[in-house]
Design a protein around this motif. Structure first.
Motif, PDB file in Angstrom:
ATOM      1  N   GLY A 281       0.906  -1.155   0.126  1.00 29.52           N
ATOM      2  CA  GLY A 281       0.041  -0.116   0.012  1.00 29.52           C
ATOM      3  C   GLY A 281       0.856   1.419   0.054  1.00 29.52           C
ATOM      4  N   SER A 282       0.500   2.207   0.761  1.00 30.71           N
ATOM      5  CA  SER A 282       1.270   3.602   0.827  1.00 30.71           C
ATOM      6  C   SER A 282       0.877   4.038   2.211  1.00 30.71           C
ATOM      7  CB  SER A 282       0.898   4.528  -0.102  1.00 30.71           C
ATOM      8  OG  SER A 282      -0.662   5.051  -0.301  1.00 30.71           O
ATOM      9  N   VAL A 283       1.954   4.830   2.739  1.00 31.94           N
ATOM     10  CA  VAL A 283       1.472   5.614   3.998  1.00 31.94           C
ATOM     11  C   VAL A 283       2.202   6.993   3.998  1.00 31.94           C
ATOM     12  CG1 VAL A 283       1.621   3.549   5.402  1.00 31.94           C
ATOM     13  CG2 VAL A 283       3.689   4.722   5.089  1.00 31.94           C
ATOM     14  N   ARG A 284       1.769   7.916   4.633  1.00 30.70           N
ATOM     15  CA  ARG A 284       2.185   9.207   4.717  1.00 30.70           C
ATOM     16  C   ARG A 284       2.850   9.307   5.898  1.00 30.70           C
ATOM     17  NH1 ARG A 284      -1.917  11.275   3.053  1.00 30.70           N
ATOM     18  NH2 ARG A 284      -1.136  11.909   0.864  1.00 30.70           N
ATOM     19  N   VAL A 285       3.976   9.651   6.153  1.00 31.97           N
ATOM     20  CA  VAL A 285       4.737  10.012   7.462  1.00 31.97           C
ATOM     21  C   VAL A 285       5.098  11.304   7.688  1.00 31.97           C
ATOM     22  CG1 VAL A 285       6.819   9.216   9.001  1.00 31.97           C
ATOM     23  CG2 VAL A 285       5.886   7.797   7.212  1.00 31.97           C
ATOM     24  N   ARG A 286       4.828  11.925   8.784  1.00 29.30           N
ATOM     25  CA  ARG A 286       4.931  13.036   9.157  1.00 29.30           C
ATOM     26  C   ARG A 286       5.795  13.276  10.235  1.00 29.30           C
ATOM     27  NH1 ARG A 286       0.136  14.224   9.597  1.00 29.30           N
ATOM     28  NH2 ARG A 286      -0.116  15.135   7.547  1.00 29.30           N
ATOM     29  N   SER A 287       6.768  14.215  10.393  1.00 34.36           N
ATOM     30  CA  SER A 287       7.701  14.502  11.344  1.00 34.36           C
ATOM     31  C   SER A 287       8.146  15.951  11.356  1.00 34.36           C
ATOM     32  CB  SER A 287       8.817  13.294  11.273  1.00 34.36           C
ATOM     33  OG  SER A 287       9.641  13.785  12.429  1.00 34.36           O
ATOM     34  N   PRO A 296       5.906   0.587  -1.489  1.00 33.90           N
ATOM     35  CA  PRO A 296       6.248  -0.557  -0.828  1.00 33.90           C
ATOM     36  C   PRO A 296       7.935  -0.479  -0.889  1.00 33.90           C
ATOM     37  CG  PRO A 296       4.477  -0.819  -1.949  1.00 33.90           C
ATOM     38  CD  PRO A 296       4.622   0.519  -2.193  1.00 33.90           C
ATOM     39  N   GLY A 297       8.733  -1.022   0.043  1.00 32.93           N
ATOM     40  CA  GLY A 297      10.175  -1.228  -0.029  1.00 32.93           C
ATOM     41  C   GLY A 297      10.797  -0.006   0.512  1.00 32.93           C
ATOM     42  N   ASP A 298      10.063   1.157   0.933  1.00 41.09           N
ATOM     43  CA  ASP A 298      10.608   2.350   1.436  1.00 41.09           C
ATOM     44  C   ASP A 298      10.706   2.376   3.081  1.00 41.09           C
ATOM     45  OD1 ASP A 298      10.871   3.664  -0.949  1.00 41.09           O
ATOM     46  OD2 ASP A 298       9.187   5.005  -1.043  1.00 41.09           O
ATOM     47  N   GLN A 299      11.882   2.961   3.501  1.00 40.44           N
ATOM     48  CA  GLN A 299      11.555   3.282   5.106  1.00 40.44           C
ATOM     49  C   GLN A 299      12.022   4.549   5.335  1.00 40.44           C
ATOM     50  OE1 GLN A 299      15.205   1.973   7.885  1.00 40.44           O
ATOM     51  NE2 GLN A 299      13.686   0.559   8.175  1.00 40.44           N
ATOM     52  N   ALA A 300      11.105   5.268   6.046  1.00 38.60           N
ATOM     53  CA  ALA A 300      11.312   6.619   6.645  1.00 38.60           C
ATOM     54  C   ALA A 300      12.138   6.507   8.307  1.00 38.60           C
ATOM     55  CB  ALA A 300      10.008   7.320   6.750  1.00 38.60           C
ATOM     56  N   ILE A 313      14.971  -0.309   1.067  1.00 37.66           N
ATOM     57  CA  ILE A 313      15.574  -1.216   2.140  1.00 37.66           C
ATOM     58  C   ILE A 313      14.934  -2.720   1.971  1.00 37.66           C
ATOM     59  CG2 ILE A 313      15.875   0.622   3.953  1.00 37.66           C
ATOM     60  CD1 ILE A 313      13.929  -1.323   5.498  1.00 37.66           C
ATOM     61  N   ASP A 314      15.506  -3.554   2.360  1.00 38.38           N
ATOM     62  CA  ASP A 314      15.153  -4.967   2.517  1.00 38.38           C
ATOM     63  C   ASP A 314      14.182  -5.156   3.410  1.00 38.38           C
ATOM     64  OD1 ASP A 314      14.662  -7.829   2.469  1.00 38.38           O
ATOM     65  OD2 ASP A 314      16.603  -8.324   2.827  1.00 38.38           O
TER      66      ASP A 314
END
Length: 394
Positions: A281-287, A296-300, A313-314
């Motif tokens: 899916g998809s997510v929105r990260v706020r900081s 998919p496959g992203d890391q924040a 990343i893996d």
């Protein structure tokens, strides 16, 4: 020697059950070209374990060479322990889990066959791995300790039935009639201590797994235009899709918003960073006022200053804990021991300079801590165990 005899000796070598005269017999056979193809087949079979799935061919070949060399140059057991079984320096992990472990810079690999017997623990105090256990704190302050043995209806609050299945999940069943305003203002908190993990199915059907030393706060029912929960520690989420009511996970450093997806959040208070890893899916990260959309496959990663960065990343490494594994990738001793301390409920202390050894490997979280410590010792890490204290020394 025939092929069956060779297979038997090789299995005994993996199992730490080979005698000194048998070791000499195997060493001689290893030098014989007639058994080269058979040895390769036996080693390849070891890599059929699921824990070896992502080991590439180059790494496999390195392992093959290392094992051949190690067997060929193994010290003659008969010189010191004539007629007795001995623990060869390969330091196989106790337990039944498959394992690959690589020490960078040394070239040594640990390969564990799942048929291997459990050897005697070399530590006076056996430190067991974590279990499925947690504490559920209800809105009225009542605490319920959850274990594998406890199942059935646990409580009823504001028309919501709280029950635990035999599979180890907490389930919330919301009554169809009234009380929704009251329920949305009442919160439950699921908390795990060191050496504990648990899972819960939230009132909206979303599934959450909690790692050790973690907590999840959530309402008895979701009402309004969002579904908000609060997380400390580490949790893996499989969120039920609801386009009109986004699911929000709030930590001390970040806020993650989704509609329906699979993702992992690591947000321990004693870590320097929060990590949000997306699987589906998809997510929105706020900081700190900065927003990033993950695929998919992203890391924040959000650090303590509020800086937000996104990398590929893996993802399997990040959810290894949920699948029963430690998965280290160029991990330092401090990182390894932090994870071990949470899962095995140990206290880690350092005397002198912290070793700068970097390790790569997979270890089952179901084995006693002795297996992990033996590997570290074999790689030159000096340590001692005093009760539930593990002291790393120079």
């Amino acid at each position: 020697m025939n092929e069956e005899r060779f297979k038997t000796l090789f299995e005994q070598y993996l199992n730490d059950s080979i005698l000194s005269d048998e070791l000499l017999e195997l060493q001689e056979a290893i030098q014989d070209e007639r058994y080269e193809a058979l040895l390769d087949d036996l080693l390849k079979n070891a890599f059929k374990e699921s824990a070896f799935a992502d080991v590439n061919e180059e790494a496999r070949q390195t392992v093959f060479s290392a094992i051949k060399s190690r067997i060929s140059h193994q010290e003659d057991a008969g010189q010191k322990n004539k007629g007795n079984k001995r623990l060869i320096p390969y330091r196989w992990l106790s337990g039944v889990a498959a394992l690959v472990f690589v020490a960078l810079g040394t070239g040594w690999f640990f390969v564990r066959n799942h048929h291997s017997r459990q050897k005697e623990n070399t530590y006076a105090h056996i430190i067991k791995p974590g279990v499925n256990k947690a504490t559920l704190t209800l809105a009225n302050g009542k605490k319920i300790v959850l274990t594998d043995d406890l199942h059935g209806q646990l409580a009823s609050e504001a028309g919501v039935k709280i029950s635990k299945t035999k599979q180890g999940e907490i389930i919330y069943t919301v009554a169809a009639d009234g009380g929704s305003d009251e329920r949305s203002l009442q919160y439950n908190t699921l908390t795990t201590k060191k050496s504990e993990q648990f899972q819960v199915i939230l009132p909206d059907g979303s599934h959450v797994w909690l790692d050790a030393v973690s907590s999840l706060k959530y309402p008895l029912t979701f009402k309004g235009n969002e579904r908000k929960v609060e997380l400390t520690g580490q949790g893996y989420f499989e969120v039920s899709h609801n386009a009109t009511m986004p699911f929000i996970v709030k930590t001390t450093k970040t806020e993650v918003q989704v509609l329906g997806t699979h993702f992992n959040i690591s947000a321990y208070d004693d870590d320097q960073i929060d990590k949000t890893t997306l699987l589906e899916g998809s997510v929105r990260v706020r900081s700190n006022g900065v927003t990033a959309l993950l695929m998919p496959g992203d890391q924040a990663i959000s650090d303590k200053r509020g800086h937000l960065t996104v990398t590929k990343i893996d993802v399997d490494q990040e959810i290894a804990w949920k699948n029963g594994l430690f998965d280290f990738r160029r991990a330092g001793i401090e990182e390894i021991m932090i994870k071990a301390s949470r899962w095995y409920d140990i206290n880690v202390k350092y005397e002198g300079k912290i070793p700068d050894t970097k390790l790569i490997g997979k270890v089952s979280r179901n084995v006693d801590i002795s297996g992990l410590l033996e590997i570290l010792q074999f790689e030159g890490i000096k340590l001692r165990v005093e009760g539930k204290n593990v002291i790393v020394t120079n």
